[in-house]
Every structure is written in C-alpha cells, then in structure tokens.
Design an enzyme around this catalytic site. Structure first.
Site, mmCIF file in Angstrom:
data_model
loop_
_atom_site.group_PDB
_atom_site.id
_atom_site.type_symbol
_atom_site.label_atom_id
_atom_site.label_comp_id
_atom_site.label_asym_id
_atom_site.label_seq_id
_atom_site.Cartn_x
_atom_site.Cartn_y
_atom_site.Cartn_z
ATOM 1 N N HIS A 13 0.879 -1.192 0.000
ATOM 2 C CA HIS A 13 0.000 0.000 0.000
ATOM 3 C C HIS A 13 0.903 1.225 0.000
ATOM 4 O O HIS A 13 1.496 1.567 1.021
ATOM 5 C CB HIS A 13 -0.908 0.012 1.239
ATOM 6 C CG HIS A 13 -1.856 1.169 1.274
ATOM 7 N ND1 HIS A 13 -3.202 1.025 1.515
ATOM 8 C CD2 HIS A 13 -1.662 2.506 1.112
ATOM 9 C CE1 HIS A 13 -3.797 2.199 1.495
ATOM 10 N NE2 HIS A 13 -2.876 3.130 1.258
ATOM 11 N N HIS A 15 1.591 5.360 -1.676
ATOM 12 C CA HIS A 15 1.245 6.541 -2.479
ATOM 13 C C HIS A 15 2.533 7.112 -3.064
ATOM 14 O O HIS A 15 3.413 7.533 -2.323
ATOM 15 C CB HIS A 15 0.567 7.603 -1.611
ATOM 16 C CG HIS A 15 -0.719 7.134 -1.010
ATOM 17 N ND1 HIS A 15 -1.935 7.313 -1.622
ATOM 18 C CD2 HIS A 15 -0.969 6.467 0.137
ATOM 19 C CE1 HIS A 15 -2.888 6.782 -0.880
ATOM 20 N NE2 HIS A 15 -2.329 6.255 0.197
ATOM 21 N N LYS A 99 -9.316 -0.293 -5.850
ATOM 22 C CA LYS A 99 -9.380 0.365 -4.546
ATOM 23 C C LYS A 99 -10.751 1.004 -4.330
ATOM 24 O O LYS A 99 -11.220 1.784 -5.160
ATOM 25 C CB LYS A 99 -8.277 1.443 -4.463
ATOM 26 C CG LYS A 99 -8.272 2.254 -3.182
ATOM 27 C CD LYS A 99 -7.729 1.479 -1.998
ATOM 28 C CE LYS A 99 -7.901 2.224 -0.683
ATOM 29 N NZ LYS A 99 -6.705 2.889 -0.214
ATOM 30 N N HIS A 136 -10.508 1.216 1.789
ATOM 31 C CA HIS A 136 -10.284 2.196 2.853
ATOM 32 C C HIS A 136 -11.463 2.003 3.802
ATOM 33 O O HIS A 136 -12.578 2.433 3.503
ATOM 34 C CB HIS A 136 -10.231 3.624 2.300
ATOM 35 C CG HIS A 136 -9.932 4.622 3.376
ATOM 36 N ND1 HIS A 136 -8.719 5.261 3.487
ATOM 37 C CD2 HIS A 136 -10.665 5.032 4.441
ATOM 38 C CE1 HIS A 136 -8.726 6.035 4.558
ATOM 39 N NE2 HIS A 136 -9.910 5.922 5.157
ATOM 40 N N HIS A 174 -4.617 -0.576 5.913
ATOM 41 C CA HIS A 174 -4.188 0.178 7.105
ATOM 42 C C HIS A 174 -5.123 -0.030 8.298
ATOM 43 O O HIS A 174 -5.710 0.914 8.813
ATOM 44 C CB HIS A 174 -3.993 1.670 6.811
ATOM 45 C CG HIS A 174 -4.994 2.302 5.888
ATOM 46 N ND1 HIS A 174 -6.348 2.181 6.058
ATOM 47 C CD2 HIS A 174 -4.831 3.057 4.777
ATOM 48 C CE1 HIS A 174 -6.967 2.841 5.106
ATOM 49 N NE2 HIS A 174 -6.072 3.372 4.311
ATOM 50 N N ASP A 247 1.415 2.650 3.517
ATOM 51 C CA ASP A 247 0.574 3.840 3.337
ATOM 52 C C ASP A 247 1.440 5.093 3.396
ATOM 53 O O ASP A 247 0.972 6.152 3.807
ATOM 54 C CB ASP A 247 -0.559 3.900 4.368
ATOM 55 C CG ASP A 247 -1.659 4.878 3.958
ATOM 56 O OD1 ASP A 247 -1.683 5.283 2.781
ATOM 57 O OD2 ASP A 247 -2.472 5.236 4.818
#
Ligand code: DOR
Ligand code: ZN
Length: 346
Positions: A13, A15, A99, A136, A174, A247
């Site tokens: 995970h 970004h 996602k 999420h 997460h 994350d």
C-alpha cells in the site's frame, strides 16, 4: 553486530503521487522494495486501464535504473467504472487490485463510491476472477465519531458485503483497531489486512498530547494504545493474513502545517529500520520476513522476490534526514521517536 537476511520486501500500500513529487520519492521505495501496490488517488484519479498504463509508464520513467522495482497498479473504483475495462486490465496483468474509497473518506476520495449498489456488478466480476478489492475501511457519516469509523465500517459495510459476495477477496487497508484485527484474524482466506509502519509506533496521544503534531496525522487516525498493541501483536504473530502496507503518503510540509492540514505520513525512507526495531522489541525478528516479504505475495498470488536484502544492527544509530527536499518544498520523514540501529545494507 547482528545481521538478518530476508527475501526482498514489498510494500502492499503505497502513495507515489505524480510529477515532481513522484520523482522526489520513488527512490526511497525502489531502493529497498521489490514491488509496491500503487494507490490510484491522484487528481484526477486512476480509473481506467489506460490511466493505469500511463501512470505505470510515468513511474517507470522516474526509476533509478540500478533499482529492480515493479509497480503493481490499481484502479480507483467509481460508480461509473466500466466492468469490461477492469476485467481487461486484470487479464492483461496490468492491474492487481481495485481500490474502494468511500466518497469523502480521505485525501482525493471525492470521486469514490457513495452507493455500493452501483458497483455490485464490478465487485461480482472481481470475485469471479479473483481480483482483490482494497478497501479504505472507514465510514464517512459525520455523525460517527472519527475514532469509531473503522469498526462501524466493518459492521455496516464490509461484513454485509462479504456475506453477499463471499468469494470476493478483500484487503482491509491500514487496519488501526483491535476490532479490525480480530475481524481479519477470524475472517478466513478471502480477507487480509495491511498494517502501516506508523500505526505500529504511534497512538492518538502522539498526535494530540503536549501540542498538536501534524506529522503524525493520517487516516485512519491512530487510535488508543490498546489498539496499537493489537496491531503490533498481529504484525509479529506470523499470521499470513497480516502484511506490510506502509501507506507512505507524501505531502509537502506546507500542506501539512496549516490550519486544515493534510492526512498522510511519509515512511518510505526508514520503514525497514522501524520495522526491525519493532520486531526485535517483540523478540520476533524471525517473523519480520513473513510480514514484509512472504504474506503479501501469498495473498496476491504472486511469487516471492528472488533477491534478498540484509539488515545489519549497527552500534551507532542510523541517521535518517529529517526531510527530503523537493522542487516545491520540504517533505518531512516519519520520526518514530526512537533511535534506530537497524540499517538496510543491500
Ligand atoms: O493518511 C492518509 N493519506 N490516508 C489515506 O487514506 C490517504 C493518504 C493520502 O493519499 O495522502
Ligand atoms: Zn493510503
């Protein structure tokens, strides 16, 4: 001097952003990690197979040629996502997950899903081909307390969805609560959870007690200490259902340090040192490899990395910079609050 050789880790995970930020942060992942599941919450989001292919090419064009790193692309689920486009992107091996952002749950989630009914055909197709859904896991109802949003999501969205489509393979991203850990632990083979680096270190006091610390603010927000302990126990347990998803979410300091600062913590540079510290503290260094390098590929049905990395425990702390410079300003690196002695050597 202690050493630990493990199979090269992956980040399930991550970004990476785009443009100048992408160029500034990519090395911090590709230096240590073999692969990463790349989050699609760009502006505009990565919705179609064509978007994902173009984004993957932009990532590859920034890669240090000496690093052996493969970005694993994801699609951002919207209420107008085209079923055939997702199926085709998965079949071509371009996309490894979809996602689900509940609309409004976090950074750049405005195009996310308001009404799950609208995406049911896509989710059913994903279940039929085994394509994982990364969620999420927070409700967005403003009436629900921010510290309860994960549990309420599990009870009112995730569990009903999994009962309706039991074959759907889901990653609860997460995870931040003992409730989430228990749900995944008892949820069978179709569910797994990623655990971030920062949620293994910080509880909500770190954000709020003795002054407000924007660099510890992320979503889902860190919970109380008993929940952090549950995350640590899950990470070091050896249970295959739990694996690393950092994350790592870079935001410029100017976007963090303001009256309404962004959510996100940048952990890519020092994640492996941080994790070795936690696992050693739990007398579980022998389980670090499972968490960082074996359980994720097992869930995503991918081979484990062939290369290995060596972690070395130094007598002096490893010094990480406080921040990375980008053309648009500084980007603060996660400060776990402890001196770190484990360094990644290769
Ligand atoms: O803290 C977070 N930052 N949580 C998310 O879910 C998104 C991420 C981001 O993109 O900045
Ligand atoms: Zn994220």
């Amino acid at each position: 001097m202690k050493q630990l050789s493990i199979c090269r880790p992956d980040d399930w995970h991550l970004h990476l952003r785009d443009g100048k930020m992408l160029a500034a942060v990519i090395d911090d992942t590709s230096r240590h990690f073999g692969r990463a599941i790349i989050m699609p919450n760009l502006i505009p989001p990565v919705v179609t197979g064509a978007d994902a292919a173009a984004y993957r090419d932009r990532i590859l064009s920034c890669l240090n040629p000496e690093h052996h790193f493969t970005p694993l692309m994801t699609l951002y689920l919207t209420e107008t996502t085209q079923l055939h486009d997702v199926a085709d992107a998965a079949k071509r091996g371009l996309v490894h997950a979809v996602k689900l952002y509940p609309a409004g749950a976090t950074t750049n989630s405005a195009s996310g899903v308001r009404d799950l009914e609208k995406v049911m055909p896509v989710l059913e197709m994903m279940a039929s081909i085994g394509l994982p859904l990364c969620v999420h896991g927070e409700v967005t109802d403003p009436k629900v307390d921010i510290f309860d949003r994960e549990l309420v999501f599990i009870e009112t969205v995730l569990d009903p969805l999994r009962r309706r489509i039991p074959e759907l393979r889901v990653v609860l991203e997460h995870v931040t609560t003992s409730d989430g850990v228990d749900y995944v632990k008892n949820g069978g083979k179709t569910i797994a959870a990623t655990i971030t680096t920062h949620h293994l270190f910080i509880n909500r006091n770190h954000i709020l007690a003795g002054g407000i610390r924007p660099h510890y603010y992320c979503l889902p927000v860190a919970k109380r200490e008993s929940h952090r302990r549950a995350l640590v126990r899950a990470a070091v347990s050896g249970d295959q259902s739990f694996f690393l998803g950092t994350d790592s979410a870079p935001h410029l300091d100017t976007a963090k340090l303001m009256a309404c600062g962004c959510a996100g913590i940048y952990t890519s540079p020092n994640t492996m040192s941080c994790l070795a510290h936690i696992f050693e503290g739990e007398s579980a260094l022998d389980r670090l490899e499972g968490f960082t390098s074996l359980h994720g590929p097992a869930f995503y049905q991918l081979p484990i990395n062939k290369e290995r990395v060596t972690l070395v425990k130094q007598s002096e702390p490893v010094i990480y910079p406080k921040s990375r410079a980008t053309p648009d300003g500084e980007l603060t690196i996660f400060d776990c609050g402890f001196p770190l002695f484990w360094a990644v050597k290769s």
